[in-house]
Design a protein around this motif. Structure first.
Motif, PDB file in Angstrom:
ATOM      1  N   UNK A   1       1.058  -1.168  -0.141  1.00 42.61           N
ATOM      2  CA  UNK A   1      -0.070   0.129  -0.080  1.00 42.61           C
ATOM      3  C   UNK A   1       1.039   1.200  -0.065  1.00 42.61           C
ATOM      4  N   UNK A   2       2.068   1.308   0.665  1.00 43.42           N
ATOM      5  CA  UNK A   2       2.819   2.429   0.621  1.00 43.42           C
ATOM      6  C   UNK A   2       3.196   2.755  -0.929  1.00 43.42           C
ATOM      7  N   UNK A   3       3.701   1.464  -1.684  1.00 41.94           N
ATOM      8  CA  UNK A   3       4.117   1.900  -2.959  1.00 41.94           C
ATOM      9  C   UNK A   3       3.129   2.316  -3.803  1.00 41.94           C
ATOM     10  N   UNK A   4       1.824   1.880  -3.521  1.00 43.07           N
ATOM     11  CA  UNK A   4       0.750   2.247  -4.538  1.00 43.07           C
ATOM     12  C   UNK A   4       0.286   3.692  -3.963  1.00 43.07           C
ATOM     13  N   UNK A   5       0.522   4.153  -2.831  1.00 44.07           N
ATOM     14  CA  UNK A   5       0.184   5.453  -2.328  1.00 44.07           C
ATOM     15  C   UNK A   5       1.097   6.335  -2.970  1.00 44.07           C
ATOM     16  N   UNK A   6       2.251   6.127  -3.146  1.00 43.07           N
ATOM     17  CA  UNK A   6       3.290   7.142  -3.629  1.00 43.07           C
ATOM     18  C   UNK A   6       2.938   7.240  -5.238  1.00 43.07           C
ATOM     19  N   UNK A   7       2.494   6.153  -5.899  1.00 44.07           N
ATOM     20  CA  UNK A   7       2.337   6.278  -7.338  1.00 44.07           C
ATOM     21  C   UNK A   7       1.170   7.292  -7.591  1.00 44.07           C
ATOM     22  N   UNK A   8       0.186   7.094  -6.523  1.00 46.31           N
ATOM     23  CA  UNK A   8      -1.020   8.265  -6.793  1.00 46.31           C
ATOM     24  C   UNK A   8      -0.559   9.512  -6.209  1.00 46.31           C
ATOM     25  N   UNK A   9       0.334   9.754  -5.385  1.00 43.37           N
ATOM     26  CA  UNK A   9       0.871  10.906  -4.992  1.00 43.37           C
ATOM     27  C   UNK A   9       1.746  11.717  -5.987  1.00 43.37           C
ATOM     28  N   UNK A  10       2.546  10.890  -6.500  1.00 39.39           N
ATOM     29  CA  UNK A  10       3.098  11.632  -7.638  1.00 39.39           C
ATOM     30  C   UNK A  10       2.447  12.317  -8.732  1.00 39.39           C
ATOM     31  N   UNK A  11       1.336  11.774  -8.886  1.00 36.42           N
ATOM     32  CA  UNK A  11       0.364  12.306 -10.180  1.00 36.42           C
ATOM     33  C   UNK A  11      -0.510  13.565  -9.633  1.00 36.42           C
ATOM     34  N   UNK A  12      -0.319  13.668  -8.211  1.00 35.52           N
ATOM     35  CA  UNK A  12      -1.125  14.725  -7.670  1.00 35.52           C
ATOM     36  C   UNK A  12      -0.241  15.766  -7.010  1.00 35.52           C
ATOM     37  N   UNK A  13       1.080  15.512  -6.886  1.00 32.04           N
ATOM     38  CA  UNK A  13       1.996  16.489  -6.119  1.00 32.04           C
ATOM     39  C   UNK A  13       2.502  17.489  -6.870  1.00 32.04           C
ATOM     40  N   UNK A  14       2.414  18.736  -6.190  1.00 31.79           N
ATOM     41  CA  UNK A  14       2.845  20.196  -6.675  1.00 31.79           C
ATOM     42  C   UNK A  14       4.164  20.305  -7.113  1.00 31.79           C
ATOM     43  N   UNK A  15       4.859  19.511  -6.673  1.00 34.59           N
ATOM     44  CA  UNK A  15       6.301  19.283  -7.002  1.00 34.59           C
ATOM     45  C   UNK A  15       6.836  17.860  -7.087  1.00 34.59           C
ATOM     46  N   UNK A  16       7.994  17.649  -7.720  1.00 28.62           N
ATOM     47  CA  UNK A  16       8.482  16.218  -7.632  1.00 28.62           C
ATOM     48  C   UNK A  16       8.876  15.993  -6.122  1.00 28.62           C
ATOM     49  N   UNK A  17       8.996  14.681  -5.964  1.00 28.96           N
ATOM     50  CA  UNK A  17       9.538  14.336  -4.604  1.00 28.96           C
ATOM     51  C   UNK A  17      10.390  13.004  -4.851  1.00 28.96           C
ATOM     52  N   UNK A  18      11.553  13.029  -3.872  1.00 31.71           N
ATOM     53  CA  UNK A  18      12.475  11.803  -3.754  1.00 31.71           C
ATOM     54  C   UNK A  18      12.162  11.044  -2.557  1.00 31.71           C
ATOM     55  N   UNK A  19      12.216   9.975  -2.530  1.00 34.62           N
ATOM     56  CA  UNK A  19      11.855   8.846  -1.662  1.00 34.62           C
ATOM     57  C   UNK A  19      13.039   8.183  -1.159  1.00 34.62           C
ATOM     58  N   UNK A  20      13.290   8.327   0.222  1.00 39.28           N
ATOM     59  CA  UNK A  20      14.428   7.358   0.900  1.00 39.28           C
ATOM     60  C   UNK A  20      13.535   6.601   2.054  1.00 39.28           C
ATOM     61  N   UNK A  21      14.239   5.417   1.985  1.00 38.16           N
ATOM     62  CA  UNK A  21      13.744   4.397   3.185  1.00 38.16           C
ATOM     63  C   UNK A  21      14.957   3.906   3.700  1.00 38.16           C
ATOM     64  N   UNK A  22      15.038   4.340   5.170  1.00 41.78           N
ATOM     65  CA  UNK A  22      16.172   3.928   5.995  1.00 41.78           C
ATOM     66  C   UNK A  22      15.605   2.242   6.446  1.00 41.78           C
ATOM     67  N   UNK A  23      16.449   1.413   6.191  1.00 42.37           N
ATOM     68  CA  UNK A  23      16.036   0.121   6.435  1.00 42.37           C
ATOM     69  C   UNK A  23      16.970  -0.605   7.459  1.00 42.37           C
ATOM     70  N   UNK A  24      16.339  -1.242   8.413  1.00 42.63           N
ATOM     71  CA  UNK A  24      17.038  -1.953   9.016  1.00 42.63           C
ATOM     72  C   UNK A  24      17.883  -3.232   8.422  1.00 42.63           C
ATOM     73  N   UNK A  25      19.106  -3.571   8.936  1.00 42.17           N
ATOM     74  CA  UNK A  25      19.787  -4.459   8.055  1.00 42.17           C
ATOM     75  C   UNK A  25      19.121  -5.588   7.681  1.00 42.17           C
ATOM     76  N   UNK A  26      18.669  -6.674   8.773  1.00 37.23           N
ATOM     77  CA  UNK A  26      17.928  -7.862   8.726  1.00 37.23           C
ATOM     78  C   UNK A  26      16.695  -7.709   7.715  1.00 37.23           C
TER      79      UNK A  26
END
Length: 392
Positions: A214-239
């Motif tokens: 759902x997070x990935x699909x939400x970002x796709x919807x957001x990209x079509x409506x956002x007033x400006x481009x955005x860049x996504x960062x995911x801090x991931x725990x190593x495991x």
């Protein structure tokens, strides 16, 4: 306390966050009481072992979360509870500290109190009695002599519910504000640059498996409506880094995935907005000053528990503030459409964004503890409990 008398303190934690708290507590106790006087025993991980603890067994054997996981490993966990309680009783320590993970540590404490009532017990981190199963609070008085709380509203909650004596010692994040908060030029690209959007799908495999889609699909919807481009960062725990990478391959908005604590805090300092799983990370984001939308999904078994929850919010930052300023989309409300709709106002200079920022400005005052840092205050309370025991 006589200066020459050696002291034995046992510390029992149940997962990595407890291991970190235990290590800082050990360090502060050695500073207060003298490292030559102290002998430690118990259960911990690498951080506590670096401070001088020889763990009874690897922490990974009991660090399980969620009802399904606990049920699957229940025989092994029960065996470890008995083993740990027997080891505490054989060692006859001057004091026992249990840290978080109540399904494990509280059962150890109950067994110790029943068979050796003279050993004082301090509980570091309150169970969420203010959210669900409030009847646990008065039951804790039987086997907990003092409770060290991480959240400022918890002492009053235990007083109201009939819990054990409780002291707010401060959240460990208070010690890390310089790492969490941005320096000059670290946040904000003006109107020309892209928006830095932080995505935090959780630190447990079950959270990642339920939220990445759902997070990935939400970002796709957001990209079509956002007033400006955005860049996504995911801090991931190593495991979980590889699983996050694999699941993110299907995203139309490609994230930058970083690992390690230093990279995580750098991403926080640069972030403009966040989409996060519920948990301690919401307090981290609030203290960093990052407006957010919070989401969560649980299994069908765990969903039944929502009817027992009494708290007005599942978001820690909302609970500390005493107002629900952060949107939370739980279970069936955690849909791509609703996530995108809630995130959209946070991408610009809007009343929704400003409301969160103004509320975050109150956190320092609400969470302050004076000149001590949390681990030092916790060590002072532990020493007071020790002194009281030796006077008796």
């Amino acid at each position: 306390m006589a200066e020459e008398k050696p002291l034995t303190i046992w510390i029992v934690s149940g997962e990595e966050s407890g291991d970190q708290l235990g290590a800082k507590l050990m360090r502060s106790l050695k500073a207060r009481l003298g490292s030559g006087r102290l002998r430690f025993g118990g259960v911990g991980g690498h951080a506590m072992e670096r401070e001088g603890l020889k763990s009874l067994f690897p922490l990974e054997e009991i660090a399980v979360m969620g009802i399904s996981a606990v049920i699957a490993q229940l025989p092994s966990i029960l065996k470890r509870i008995r083993f740990t309680a027997d080891a505490v009783l054989a060692a006859k320590p001057d004091l026992l500290v249990i840290i978080d993970s109540p399904d494990f540590t509280h059962r150890v404490a109950k067994a110790v109190r029943q068979r050796a009532p003279g050993i004082p017990i301090v509980d570091y981190v309150s169970p969420s009695v203010w959210a669900w199963r409030p009847g646990r609070a008065p039951k804790m008085r039987v086997y907990v002599d003092h409770l060290l709380a991480l959240l400022p509203f918890e002492p009053e909650a235990h007083r109201r519910l009939g819990g054990p004596p409780t002291t707010y010692v401060g959240h460990p994040l208070i010690e890390r504000l310089s790492e969490i908060r941005p320096g000059p030029g670290e946040r904000g690209n003006g109107s020309a640059g892209p928006i830095n959007l932080l995505v935090l799908p959780g630190s447990r495999r079950s959270e990642v498996s339920r939220l990445m889609e759902p997070f990935g699909e939400a970002l796709a919807l957001l990209a079509a409506r956002s007033p400006r481009p955005f860049e996504v960062t995911i801090p991931a725990v190593p495991h979980l880094a590889q699983e996050i990478r694999t699941r993110a391959e299907s995203w139309s908005v490609k994230p930058r995935i970083v690992e390690g604590e230093a990279a995580k805090w750098a991403a926080f300092r640069a972030a403009d907005t966040a989409l996060a799983a519920s948990g301690t990370v919401t307090l981290e984001l609030g203290l960093s000053g990052v407006p957010m939308v919070v989401a969560y999904r649980v299994s069908k078994i765990e969903e039944v528990l929502k009817y027992l929850i009494k708290a007005p919010s599942i978001v820690l930052t909302n609970l500390v503030l005493g107002e629900n300023v952060i949107p939370e989309l739980i279970q069936w409300d955690c849909t791509p459409e609703k996530l995108a709709e809630a995130l959209l106002p946070l991408l610009g200079d809007t009343p929704e964004r400003q409301r969160q920022l103004e509320a975050f400005g109150k956190l320092d005052k609400l969470m302050k503890i004076g000149d001590e840092v949390p681990s030092e205050r916790a060590a002072r309370i532990v020493e007071e409990v020790l002194r009281s025991k030796l006077r008796d």
